[in-house]
Design a protein around this motif. Structure first.
Motif, PDB file in Angstrom:
ATOM      1  N   SER A   1      -0.852  -0.633  -7.646  1.00 49.95           N
ATOM      2  CA  SER A   1      -1.096   0.535  -6.400  1.00 49.95           C
ATOM      3  C   SER A   1      -0.415   1.682  -6.706  1.00 49.95           C
ATOM      4  O   SER A   1       0.627   2.094  -7.215  1.00 49.95           O
TER       5      SER A   1
ATOM      6  N   PRO B   1      -6.970  -0.466   0.525  1.00 53.77           N
ATOM      7  CA  PRO B   1      -6.280   0.776   0.962  1.00 53.77           C
ATOM      8  C   PRO B   1      -6.818   2.035   0.700  1.00 53.77           C
ATOM      9  O   PRO B   1      -6.367   2.884   0.398  1.00 53.77           O
TER      10      PRO B   1
ATOM     11  N   SER C   1       0.851   5.956  -0.366  1.00 55.75           N
ATOM     12  CA  SER C   1      -0.028   7.121  -0.301  1.00 55.75           C
ATOM     13  C   SER C   1       1.002   8.153  -0.653  1.00 55.75           C
ATOM     14  O   SER C   1       2.154   7.816  -0.985  1.00 55.75           O
TER      15      SER C   1
ATOM     16  N   THR D   1      -2.629  -5.986   6.182  1.00 59.66           N
ATOM     17  CA  THR D   1      -1.987  -5.010   5.253  1.00 59.66           C
ATOM     18  C   THR D   1      -2.005  -5.628   3.783  1.00 59.66           C
ATOM     19  O   THR D   1      -1.469  -5.165   3.076  1.00 59.66           O
TER      20      THR D   1
ATOM     21  N   THR E   1       0.845  -1.391  -0.109  1.00 58.79           N
ATOM     22  CA  THR E   1       0.113   0.207   0.075  1.00 58.79           C
ATOM     23  C   THR E   1       0.806   1.229  -0.120  1.00 58.79           C
ATOM     24  O   THR E   1       1.913   1.274   0.557  1.00 58.79           O
TER      25      THR E   1
ATOM     26  N   ASP F   1      -2.853  -6.593   0.268  1.00 60.08           N
ATOM     27  CA  ASP F   1      -3.528  -5.943  -0.687  1.00 60.08           C
ATOM     28  C   ASP F   1      -4.261  -6.584  -1.413  1.00 60.08           C
ATOM     29  O   ASP F   1      -3.763  -7.296  -2.287  1.00 60.08           O
TER      30      ASP F   1
ATOM     31  N   VAL G   1      -2.113   5.447   4.736  1.00 61.64           N
ATOM     32  CA  VAL G   1      -2.256   4.096   4.778  1.00 61.64           C
ATOM     33  C   VAL G   1      -2.556   3.600   6.083  1.00 61.64           C
ATOM     34  O   VAL G   1      -2.515   4.367   7.365  1.00 61.64           O
TER      35      VAL G   1
ATOM     36  N   SER H   1      -4.900   7.124  -2.011  1.00 63.44           N
ATOM     37  CA  SER H   1      -5.419   7.212  -0.599  1.00 63.44           C
ATOM     38  C   SER H   1      -4.919   8.487   0.190  1.00 63.44           C
ATOM     39  O   SER H   1      -3.713   8.761  -0.358  1.00 63.44           O
TER      40      SER H   1
END
Length: 460
Positions: A347, A395, A298, A338, A296, A340, A354, A351
């Motif tokens: 990915s 996520p 961000s 976690t 994940t 995904d 996380v 988001s």
């Protein structure tokens, strides 16, 4: 892997994803201050996120019934759909830009239009690869084959509002004669990684690859790829002019200011170390000497794991991308939640942070929910009731402090939003009229799907 679902409300066709009625009891630990700002007093209490349907992409014939989320890229400003059948010419496909707020088509560009824009008119278009929207442009990869056995590749930048070509770039194609070591054949891969500010980043990966997939299930029969060349390139989003090149580096993700990727080894190609470079200059920001994978991600944070579904690695954890600081280790993958299940989409840092779950070492419960939010330097922690069992399959953290989780026990075992700023809400779950898999999202929109449908929803 078990698929998660989202529920649709019956009263007005509104999709409700709530943080209540799921047995979740989140509370801030005594004496602990949240890393995020305290909520301001308001006449109206916070309410859960509500989504309403905009368009069914299958019924609108933008996506085939057996289509997948690989055909779409969703951004708050544009929904990009590739592989749309042409209305007049049966052998042509189109890339279509859709206003996600209304579901109305803004523009479309055919395979032929894209090849002309890229200067690749003497080859036949084939395949689909990762598209991307950013900095006012839609970036579409071009792959085609000619009568001499070559497969030229490139990228066309289209104006995201009109679909008009802005610029194109071709990628050096490796076409050696004959086969390589052990009968391997030449393999070329081109990926649009994303945008960092006004820089678009793409990667090129060329290797001698074992094309005989029939032996994959025979122990010791598969030949690992041998690297020929790898580089990542940053170009001006407005003009396509090259700003920097990074030799020996394969970019895989972009964040707020950086490109995350790997430096492949000669005989393992993609199984290299994780490195981070500056997205504006291509200069090194920080490096590692260990091998792992980015899960994940961000704008400011990423979760690193040795492998999915396997044992924990010594460097697994949650990292601040700008500094390389590890702010948390991970527990057993089955507990941390976690892993995904975002199988349909590469990915991407959509988001606003996380999330992960931890239990005390050696214990299965109680769990603690952690949220590392973009723009906040320290993770936010919430302790949960002993009986709470959660998973984090998708996520998604929203900018206004909601996080998507899935209760593992109880009547409601579907995706729910938890209000991690003020705790869970008390409103009951609205009865469902249907269930769908969550496919992709942006901050304002989500796309859900089930056999025969793929529906775009917008947040109210």
């Amino acid at each position: 892997m078990r698929k998660s679902t989202i529920k649709a409300a019956s009263a007005c066709g509104v999709l409700l994803l709530l943080g209540s009625g799921c047995g979740v009891n989140l509370s801030r630990s005594e004496g602990e201050e949240s890393a995020s700002a305290s909520p301001t007093e308001s006449a109206e209490p916070r309410t859960w996120p509500e989504y309403e349907p905009v368009i069914d992409l299958v019924k609108s014939k933008l996506v085939r019934k057996n289509g997948s989320a690989e055909q779409v890229y969703l951004d708050d400003s544009l929904l990009l759909v590739q592989g749309v059948p042409d209305r007049k010419v049966t052998y042509l496909n189109n890339v279509v830009g859709i206003d996600p707020a209304t579901g109305k088509e803004q523009w479309r560009s055919s395979d032929l239009d894209l090849r002309k824009a890229a200067g690749l008119t003497d080859c036949l278009y084939y395949g689909q690869n990762r598209t991307y929207v950013g900095s006012g442009a839609a970036f579409v990869p071009i792959m085609c084959s000619d009568d001499r056995g070559r497969t030229p590749q490139g990228v066309v930048a289209l104006d995201s509002s009109s679909g008009a070509p802005k610029w194109s770039a071709s990628v050096l194609h490796w076409t050696p004669k004959g086969t390589g070591p052990g009968g391997r054949t030449a393999s070329n891969r081109f990926d649009i990684v994303g945008t960092v500010g006004d820089t678009m980043v793409y990667s090129v990966h060329q290797a001698w690859s074992d094309s005989d997939l029939s032996t994959l299930n025979e122990p010791g029969s598969y030949k690992a790829p041998i690297l020929h060349h790898a580089e990542t390139v940053g170009v001006d989003t407005a003009t396509g002019k090259v700003r920097w090149r990074k030799d020996g580096f394969i970019g895989t993700h972009v964040s707020r200011d950086h490109v995350i990727g790997t430096r492949p080894t000669k005989n393992e190609t993609r199984a290299g170390t994780i490195d981070v470079i500056d997205g504006a200059t291509g200069e090194d920001t920080w490096k590692t000497s260990w091998k792992s994978n980015v899960g994940t991600i961000s704008k400011d944070w990423m979760i690193v794991e040795l492998g999915q579904g396997g044992d924990l690695g010594p460097h697994d954890g949650v990292y601040e991308i700008a500094t390389g600081k590890r702010v948390s280790e991970l527990e057993d993958p089955g507990i941390s939640g976690t892993h995904d299940s975002w199988e349909q989409e590469y990915s991407v840092a959509k988001s606003a942070g996380v999330t992960w779950l931890l239990a005390e070492k050696g214990k299965f419960e109680p769990w603690t929910l952690f949220v590392a939010k973009d723009g906040v330097r320290e993770p936010i922690r919430y302790d949960m009731a002993t009986s709470t069992m959660l998973s984090i399959d998708y996520p998604l953290v929203l900018e206004d402090d909601y996080s998507l989780v899935e209760p593992l026990m109880g009547e409601n075992d579907d995706q729910n939003f938890v209000d991690y700023l003020e705790g869970p809400m008390d409103s009951p779950i609205t009865p469902a009229v249907g269930e769908s898999d969550l496919l992709t999202f942006s901050q304002k929109y989500i796309i859900s799907g089930q056999p025969g449908s793929m529906v775009l929803h917008k947040r109210r």
